[in-house]
Design an enzyme around this catalytic site. Structure first.
Site, PDB file in Angstrom:
ATOM      1  N   CYS A 110      38.694  44.536  32.744  1.00 43.01           N
ATOM      2  CA  CYS A 110      38.286  43.570  31.729  1.00 43.01           C
ATOM      3  C   CYS A 110      39.458  42.714  31.277  1.00 43.01           C
ATOM      4  O   CYS A 110      40.617  43.081  31.427  1.00 43.01           O
ATOM      5  CB  CYS A 110      37.715  44.297  30.518  1.00 43.01           C
ATOM      6  SG  CYS A 110      36.560  45.604  30.907  1.00 43.01           S
ATOM      7  N   ARG A 162      40.246  39.132  37.565  1.00 43.00           N
ATOM      8  CA  ARG A 162      40.300  40.567  37.309  1.00 43.00           C
ATOM      9  C   ARG A 162      38.974  41.262  37.601  1.00 43.00           C
ATOM     10  O   ARG A 162      38.924  42.479  37.737  1.00 43.00           O
ATOM     11  CB  ARG A 162      40.691  40.814  35.847  1.00 43.00           C
ATOM     12  CG  ARG A 162      42.089  40.332  35.497  1.00 43.00           C
ATOM     13  CD  ARG A 162      42.340  40.395  34.014  1.00 43.00           C
ATOM     14  NE  ARG A 162      42.457  41.753  33.520  1.00 43.00           N
ATOM     15  CZ  ARG A 162      43.602  42.408  33.346  1.00 43.00           C
ATOM     16  NH1 ARG A 162      44.739  41.818  33.643  1.00 43.00           N
ATOM     17  NH2 ARG A 162      43.619  43.632  32.877  1.00 43.00           N
ATOM     18  N   TRP A 212      33.899  44.319  32.469  1.00 41.04           N
ATOM     19  CA  TRP A 212      33.503  45.034  33.677  1.00 41.04           C
ATOM     20  C   TRP A 212      32.857  46.325  33.201  1.00 41.04           C
ATOM     21  O   TRP A 212      33.498  47.151  32.562  1.00 41.04           O
ATOM     22  CB  TRP A 212      34.724  45.316  34.544  1.00 41.04           C
ATOM     23  CG  TRP A 212      34.430  45.871  35.903  1.00 41.04           C
ATOM     24  CD1 TRP A 212      34.140  45.187  37.036  1.00 41.04           C
ATOM     25  CD2 TRP A 212      34.431  47.263  36.278  1.00 41.04           C
ATOM     26  NE1 TRP A 212      33.962  46.039  38.091  1.00 41.04           N
ATOM     27  CE2 TRP A 212      34.135  47.318  37.659  1.00 41.04           C
ATOM     28  CE3 TRP A 212      34.659  48.451  35.574  1.00 41.04           C
ATOM     29  CZ2 TRP A 212      34.055  48.531  38.348  1.00 41.04           C
ATOM     30  CZ3 TRP A 212      34.573  49.654  36.258  1.00 41.04           C
ATOM     31  CH2 TRP A 212      34.269  49.685  37.634  1.00 41.04           C
ATOM     32  N   ASN A 255      39.478  46.700  26.165  1.00 41.59           N
ATOM     33  CA  ASN A 255      39.612  47.139  27.554  1.00 41.59           C
ATOM     34  C   ASN A 255      39.914  48.637  27.548  1.00 41.59           C
ATOM     35  O   ASN A 255      40.664  49.112  26.695  1.00 41.59           O
ATOM     36  CB  ASN A 255      40.763  46.416  28.257  1.00 41.59           C
ATOM     37  CG  ASN A 255      40.498  44.946  28.452  1.00 41.59           C
ATOM     38  OD1 ASN A 255      39.391  44.473  28.256  1.00 41.59           O
ATOM     39  ND2 ASN A 255      41.527  44.216  28.835  1.00 41.59           N
ATOM     40  N   GLY A 256      39.378  49.363  28.523  1.00 38.85           N
ATOM     41  CA  GLY A 256      39.648  50.789  28.607  1.00 38.85           C
ATOM     42  C   GLY A 256      38.403  51.612  28.340  1.00 38.85           C
ATOM     43  O   GLY A 256      37.276  51.117  28.400  1.00 38.85           O
ATOM     44  N   GLU A 261      42.222  49.117  56.770  1.00 40.63           N
ATOM     45  CA  GLU A 261      42.248  47.923  55.934  1.00 40.63           C
ATOM     46  C   GLU A 261      41.151  46.939  56.341  1.00 40.63           C
ATOM     47  O   GLU A 261      40.488  46.335  55.494  1.00 40.63           O
ATOM     48  CB  GLU A 261      43.630  47.259  56.015  1.00 40.63           C
ATOM     49  CG  GLU A 261      43.736  45.901  55.358  1.00 40.63           C
ATOM     50  CD  GLU A 261      43.497  45.910  53.861  1.00 40.63           C
ATOM     51  OE1 GLU A 261      43.426  44.819  53.274  1.00 40.63           O
ATOM     52  OE2 GLU A 261      43.352  47.000  53.255  1.00 40.63           O
ATOM     53  N   LYS A 298      38.175  45.728  53.853  1.00 39.94           N
ATOM     54  CA  LYS A 298      37.911  44.319  53.546  1.00 39.94           C
ATOM     55  C   LYS A 298      36.448  43.971  53.814  1.00 39.94           C
ATOM     56  O   LYS A 298      35.812  43.265  53.039  1.00 39.94           O
ATOM     57  CB  LYS A 298      38.815  43.407  54.380  1.00 39.94           C
ATOM     58  CG  LYS A 298      40.224  43.316  53.877  1.00 39.94           C
ATOM     59  CD  LYS A 298      40.285  42.543  52.568  1.00 39.94           C
ATOM     60  CE  LYS A 298      41.586  42.831  51.837  1.00 39.94           C
ATOM     61  NZ  LYS A 298      41.637  44.171  51.235  1.00 39.94           N
ATOM     62  N   GLU A 346      34.265  45.467  51.130  1.00 37.86           N
ATOM     63  CA  GLU A 346      34.474  44.866  49.815  1.00 37.86           C
ATOM     64  C   GLU A 346      33.705  43.572  49.625  1.00 37.86           C
ATOM     65  O   GLU A 346      33.105  43.352  48.567  1.00 37.86           O
ATOM     66  CB  GLU A 346      35.971  44.569  49.612  1.00 37.86           C
ATOM     67  CG  GLU A 346      36.816  45.775  49.276  1.00 37.86           C
ATOM     68  CD  GLU A 346      38.260  45.379  49.076  1.00 37.86           C
ATOM     69  OE1 GLU A 346      38.879  45.882  48.123  1.00 37.86           O
ATOM     70  OE2 GLU A 346      38.788  44.570  49.869  1.00 37.86           O
ATOM     71  N   HIS A 375      35.721  62.949  68.049  1.00 34.69           N
ATOM     72  CA  HIS A 375      35.489  64.106  67.182  1.00 34.69           C
ATOM     73  C   HIS A 375      34.390  63.832  66.159  1.00 34.69           C
ATOM     74  O   HIS A 375      34.366  64.454  65.093  1.00 34.69           O
ATOM     75  CB  HIS A 375      36.783  64.512  66.473  1.00 34.69           C
ATOM     76  CG  HIS A 375      37.839  65.002  67.411  1.00 34.69           C
ATOM     77  ND1 HIS A 375      37.774  66.222  68.042  1.00 34.69           N
ATOM     78  CD2 HIS A 375      38.971  64.402  67.857  1.00 34.69           C
ATOM     79  CE1 HIS A 375      38.827  66.372  68.821  1.00 34.69           C
ATOM     80  NE2 HIS A 375      39.575  65.283  68.727  1.00 34.69           N
ATOM     81  N   LYS A 429      39.873  43.132  40.127  1.00 35.77           N
ATOM     82  CA  LYS A 429      41.181  42.897  40.729  1.00 35.77           C
ATOM     83  C   LYS A 429      42.209  43.897  40.224  1.00 35.77           C
ATOM     84  O   LYS A 429      43.002  44.428  40.991  1.00 35.77           O
ATOM     85  CB  LYS A 429      41.638  41.467  40.407  1.00 35.77           C
ATOM     86  CG  LYS A 429      42.952  41.070  41.058  1.00 35.77           C
ATOM     87  CD  LYS A 429      42.803  40.947  42.548  1.00 35.77           C
ATOM     88  CE  LYS A 429      44.068  40.441  43.205  1.00 35.77           C
ATOM     89  NZ  LYS A 429      43.949  40.412  44.662  1.00 35.77           N
TER      90      LYS A 429
END
Length: 606
Positions: free
Chosen positions: A2, A27, A74, A98-99, A478, A482, A485, A501, A601
Site C-alpha cells: 500500500c 507498488r 492492497w 500500511n501493514g 525466472e 514472469k 505474474e 523425475h 511491487k
C-alpha cells in the site's frame, strides 16, 4: 505494498495528493482514496479499482482543504471495495495505514462493546476508533495517538488527521516504511521518497517505533518511549519529473529496453574497463569468510540462485541461499566471520528486512544489494551495493533483476580474486565478458519481433514448462515466474535433469517447453533433455546461441539464436528473451501488464 501520502500546509492539497498516489501506483493496489478537512470536518472520496476511478469521483465531487491524506490499498483484511478502502474515519479522526494490525480483533471487540459502529472489514478501522475513544476520554489528539500506538501489535505505517485541526498530522512507523518531507511552510508524508519527489527532496526517514507530530512548520519525532529524538534530513536523489513511458506501450517494455543502459551504468560503478578489473569495494576479508548467506524474495531470490553458482564455482566459497520468508523461522545458527547478503529492489521487503535483523543478531556482516540506497534495508546494512536501474515502475521486475545479476557477477570476481583462486588473467577475461554485456543485450532486443510472433502461440497454452541447467536453471525459474505474474498462465521452471523425475508426465503437444541452453559445459546434457521432449511431441521453444542453434535448432519448433558470450555472463543475456516472451504473451492475452492482479511491487507485510 500500500501507499501513503499526506500534506499539511496552506494550499489546496487534493491535486497534489492525487499526484502522489499516481507515483505510488507501481507498488500495487486495488482501491484508493483521499480525505481532507473542509471547514474543520473530515470529508472523504474513495473508489474501488484504479486511481482513474478516484479521479473521476473527484471530478464530480471535488474536495477542498489544505490538509489531507491519501492511500492506495492492497487488500489484506476485507475484499477490495469502497467500504474497505482507506482513509478510514470517524467523526473525529481519519487515517491511512500500511501493514497489518495483528491484535485488531481484540481491539475491535472492545470498540464494539463500547457501542462504536465499525463500517469495514479491515484491521485498520479499529485504530481510528481507538484514537477517537481516547479523545472521548478527554485526551488531546497527540496524547490520544501516543496512547493508542502502545496498544497496537504488528506492522504499521500510519498517517492521521483530526477534525478541527488544520494544523496537525500524526505519523507513526513500526515495520512498514514511512518518510516525512520538509517544505517551506508545508510538510509532507509518504511511504517513500517517490511519492514526495514532486513536492520536495528533503526527506526525513522514520525508524521503527518512531512517531511524529507534524505541523506546517516542521516535525517533532519521538521514539517508542515517547522521548524526543533527532532524525537526519537527507536530500533525495529522486527527480520530481513525471515518470512516463517514453512512447512505449507499457512501463515493462520500456524497462526491458532500458537494460543495455542501466547494466552499463551499474558496470561503470564497479568495473575498470581499462585495467579489465573489478572495483566493487569488499567490506570484508574474503579469505576469512567461512560461508556467504544470500537471502531474498521472488525474482531477487533467483538472482541469488545465479550468484550461488558463480560464487561456488568461480570463487570457491560455500553459499547458503534461502527464501527470506522461510529463513529466520528455522532459527539457524550462523557461522562466525559469516557474510550475509540481502537482495531487494525496493529495500523495503519486510521478510528480507526481518531476516537481515536476525542475521545482525547472529553477528553477521550485513551487505545489501538494493536499487534504493535510502531504503530501510540499505540504512541497516554495513555495506550497500547499489544497482543503478533507476525507477522501476512495472510490478514484474526486469531491469532490477539484470542489474542485480551484474553486481553479483562483480562480487563473484572480486571474491575469487581476493581468495587467490582467480588470477589476473582470469579476472581480465571475466571482466571483459561483463563489459560486453550491454552491447550484447542490445543485440538480443533485435529479436523482439520474432519473440512476439512466438508469444501468440504460447498465449493459447494453459501450462508451460521452462527447462535449464546450471545458471540457466535459475533463468528457467525466472521465465516461469514472469509468465505466471503477468499472463496468469500456469508455468513451472525445472532443472532440466529433473524433468524425467516427474514433469515429463505433463508433456504433450499442448504443453510448450521453453529450453534455455547456451553453449556451455552443460549444453550436451540439456540437449538430451530437449530430445526427450521432442520424442513426446512436446513443442520446444529454444533459447540458445549460434552454436547451439546449429546443433539442435532444426528439431525445435522455434529457435532464437542469441549472441555468443562467455558462459559466465550467459544468464544475464538469456534473461532478456524470457522477459520479452512473458511480456508479449501478456499483451496477447490482454492482461494488465504493469499492474497484474493481486501483486504488489514492494511487499511490506509478512
Amino acid at each position: 505494498m500500500c501507499g501513503i501520502v499526506g500534506i499539511i500546509g496552506s494550499e489546496q492539497v487534493a491535486p497534489h495528493l492525487m499526484e502522489g498516489l499516481k507515483r505510488l501506483e507501481y507498488r500495487g493496489y486495488d482501491s484508493a482514496g483521499i480525505a481532507t478537512l473542509v471547514n474543520g470536518s473530515i470529508h472523504r472520496r474513495r473508489a474501488e479499482g484504479k486511481i482513474i476511478n478516484l479521479a473521476n469521483r473527484l471530478e464530480s465531487e471535488p474536495l477542498e482543504g489544505s490538509i489531507g491524506i491519501g492511500h492506495t490499498r492492497w487488500a489484506t483484511h476485507g475484499v477490495p471495495n469502497e467500504e474497505n478502502a482507506h482513509p478510514h474515519a470517524t467523526t473525529k479522526v481519519a487515517l491511512v495505514h500500511n501493514g497489518i494490525i495483528e491484535n485488531y480483533q481484540e481491539i475491535k471487540a472492545e470498540m464494539v462493546g463500547e457501542g462504536r459502529n465499525l463500517a469495514s472489514d479491515t484491521d485498520t478501522e479499529v485504530v481510528a476508533h481507538l484514537v477517537h475513544a481516547n479523545m472521548d476520554r478527554g485526551m488531546d489528539p497527540v496524547k490520544a495517538c501516543g496512547t493508542a500506538l502502545k496498544r497496537l501489535e504488528g506492522a504499521f505505517a500510519l498517517g492521521i488527521i483530526f477534525a478541527g485541526r488544520h494544523d496537525l498530522m500524526i505519523a507513526a512507523r513500526q515495520g512498514s516504511p514511512l518518510a516525512i518531507g520538509h517544505g517551506d511552510g508545508e510538510m509532507y508524508l509518504g511511504s517513500d521518497a517517490m511519492a514526495l519527489a514532486h513536492l520536495t527532496n528533503k526527506i526525513q526517514y522514520l525508524e521503527d517505533g518512531d512517531w511524529a507530530v507534524i505541523t506546517p512548520d516542521g516535525a517533532t519525532v519521538y521514539d517508542a518511549e515517547d522521548n524526543e529524538i533527532h532524525r537526519d534530513i537527507s536530500l533525495s536523489s529522486l527527480s520530481g519529473a513525471t515518470i512516463g513511458k517514453a512512447g512505449y506501450r507499457h512501463f515493462m517494455l520500456k524497462e526491458i529496453y532500458e537494460q543495455p543502459q542501466v547494466i552499463g551504468d551499474t558496470l561503470h560503478s564497479y568495473v575498470n574497463p581499462a585495467s579489465r578489473s573489478v572495483t566493487l569495494p569488499l567490506s570484508f576479508d574474503a579469505t576469512e569468510v567461512s560461508r556467504i548467506t544470500i537471502i531474498a524474495c521472488g525474482t531477487a531470490y533467483l538472482a541469488g540462485m545465479v550468484a550461488k553458482y558463480w560464487l561456488e564455482s568461480v570463487a570457491r566459497v560455500p553459499v547458503e541461499l534461502d527464501v527470506a520468508s522461510e529463513f529466520r523461522y528455522r532459527a539457524a545458527d550462523m557461522p562466525e566471520s559469516g557474510v550475509s547478503i540481502f537482495i531487494s529492489q525496493s529495500g523495503e521487503t519486510m521478510d528480507t528486512l526481518e531476516s537481515l535483523r536476525y542475521a545482525r543478531r547472529q553477528g553477521q556482516h550485513i551487505v545489501s544489494i538494493v536499487n534504493s540506497p535510502e531504503s530501510t534495508i540499505a540504512r541497516e546494512s554495513d555495506t550497500v551495493w547499489q544497482t543503478y536501474a533507476g525507477p522501476e515502475i512495472g510490478v514484474a521486475s526486469t531491469k532490477a533483476f539484470t542489474t542485480q545479476l551484474t553486481v553479483l557477477a562483480c562480487l563473484a570476481i572480486a571474491v575469487a580474486r581476493d581468495r587467490g583462486v582467480l588470477d589476473s588473467a582470469g579476472e581480465a577475461r571475466l571482466t571483459e565478458a561483463l563489459t560486453e554485456v550491454p552491447a550484447r543485450v542490445a543485440e538480443v532486443l533485435n529479436h523482439d519481433e520474432r519473440i512476439q510472433e512466438i508469444a501468440l502461440t504460447i498465449a493459447e497454452a494453459r501450462d508451460v514448462l521452462y527447462l535449464g541447467r546450471g545458471t540457466s536453471y535459475a533463468i528457467a525459474l525466472e521465465g516461469a515466474l514472469k509468465l505466471k505474474e503477468i499472463s496468469y498462465i500456469h508455468a513451472e521452471g525445472y532443472a532440466a535433469g529433473e524433468m524425467k523425475h516427474g514433469p515429463i508426465a505433463l508433456i504433450d503437444e499442448n504443453v510448450p517447453v521453453i529450453v534455455i541452453a547456451p553453449s556451455d559445459s552443460l549444453f550436451e546434457k540439456t540437449a538430451s533433455n530437449l530430445q526427450e521432449v521432442v520424442a513426446r511431441d512436446g513443442r520446444v521453444v529454444f533459447f540458445t546461441d549460434q552454436s547451439g542453434a546449429e546443433k539442435l535448432g532444426d528439431i525445435a519448433a522455434e529457435t532464437i539464436a542469441l549472441p555468443t558470450v562467455d558462459a559466465f555472463v550467459a544468464p544475464i543475456l538469456h534473461t532478456v528473451p524470457v522477459q520479452l516472451l512473458a511480456y508479449h504473451v501478456a499483451v496477447a492475452k490482454g492482461t494488465d501488464v504493469d499492474q497484474p492482479r493481486n501483486l504488489a511491487k514492494s511487499v511490506t507485510v509478512e
